[in-house]
Design a protein around this motif. Structure first.
Motif, short mmCIF file in Angstrom:
data_model
loop_
_atom_site.label_atom_id
_atom_site.label_comp_id
_atom_site.label_asym_id
_atom_site.label_seq_id
_atom_site.Cartn_x
_atom_site.Cartn_y
_atom_site.Cartn_z
N GLY A 10 50.77 51.40 31.56
CA GLY A 10 51.19 52.09 32.78
C GLY A 10 50.21 51.84 33.91
O GLY A 10 50.61 51.60 35.05
N LEU A 11 48.92 51.88 33.60
CA LEU A 11 47.91 51.56 34.62
C LEU A 11 48.02 50.10 35.04
O LEU A 11 47.81 49.78 36.21
CB LEU A 11 46.51 51.85 34.10
N THR A 12 48.37 49.22 34.10
CA THR A 12 48.56 47.81 34.45
C THR A 12 49.69 47.66 35.47
O THR A 12 49.53 46.96 36.47
CB THR A 12 48.88 46.98 33.19
N ILE A 13 50.82 48.33 35.22
CA ILE A 13 51.94 48.29 36.16
C ILE A 13 51.47 48.77 37.53
O ILE A 13 51.70 48.11 38.56
CB ILE A 13 53.11 49.18 35.68
N MET A 14 50.81 49.91 37.55
CA MET A 14 50.41 50.52 38.81
C MET A 14 49.38 49.67 39.55
O MET A 14 49.41 49.57 40.78
CB MET A 14 49.88 51.93 38.56
N MET A 15 48.48 49.04 38.83
CA MET A 15 47.49 48.17 39.47
C MET A 15 48.16 46.93 40.06
O MET A 15 47.78 46.47 41.15
CB MET A 15 46.40 47.77 38.48
N GLU A 16 49.14 46.39 39.36
CA GLU A 16 49.88 45.24 39.89
C GLU A 16 50.59 45.62 41.19
O GLU A 16 50.56 44.88 42.16
CB GLU A 16 50.89 44.74 38.86
N LEU A 17 51.23 46.79 41.19
CA LEU A 17 51.92 47.24 42.39
C LEU A 17 50.93 47.53 43.51
O LEU A 17 51.20 47.24 44.68
CB LEU A 17 52.77 48.48 42.09
N ALA A 18 49.79 48.09 43.17
CA ALA A 18 48.76 48.38 44.17
C ALA A 18 48.21 47.09 44.77
O ALA A 18 47.95 47.01 45.97
CB ALA A 18 47.63 49.20 43.55
#
Length: 139
Positions: A10-18
């Motif tokens: 989930g953090l990976t997804i959010m970091m990619e979007l960020a």
């Protein structure tokens, strides 16, 4: 408290979007490919993130996901709580020894403090101080 793949991915997804914030929607397929993860699993993780208001979905051929707020306004704690639930190192009851209960509460509060003070922007901008600069000098 052990963070499962739900929290980590989930953090990976959010970091990619960020990292692509302001550039338009990002597909889960591209995130999955870049990070060698299952697109199907990421689909399961993005639903609660969307329901919590952390991401927005964009439909269409060039659709995907975007952050609902700027990366500096979303913390790692926001993401972990949505995907993992409350932050607690152990389950304890009121009957526990007060000294042990105090220890568990201080550990919980320390973990929460780190997660809540670390934004997605901090994570995307992080540079490992142990790594050499990216400059190459030739003599």
């Amino acid at each position: 408290m052990k963070i499962s793949t739900k929290g980590r991915y989930g953090l990976t997804i959010m970091m990619e979007l960020a990292g692509k914030f302001g550039e338009g929607p990002i597909s889960l397929k591209s995130i999955a490919e870049r990070n060698s993860l299952s697109e199907h699993y990421l689909e399961q993780l993005v639903a609660p993130l969307r329901n919590a208001g952390l991401v927005k979905s964009i439909r269409g051929a060039y659709g995907g996901y975007i952050l609902s707020k700027e990366p500096e306004h979303i913390t790692a704690g926001d993401v972990i709580r949505v995907l993992e639930g409350p932050i607690s190192p152990v389950d304890f009851t009121e009957e526990d020894d007060p000294a042990k209960r105090d220890l568990w509460l201080r550990i919980r509060d320390s973990i929460a403090s780190v997660l809540d003070s670390t934004t997605l922007q901090d994570m995307v901008s992080f540079q490992d101080p142990g790594k050499a600069d990216s400059y190459m000098f030739y003599i």
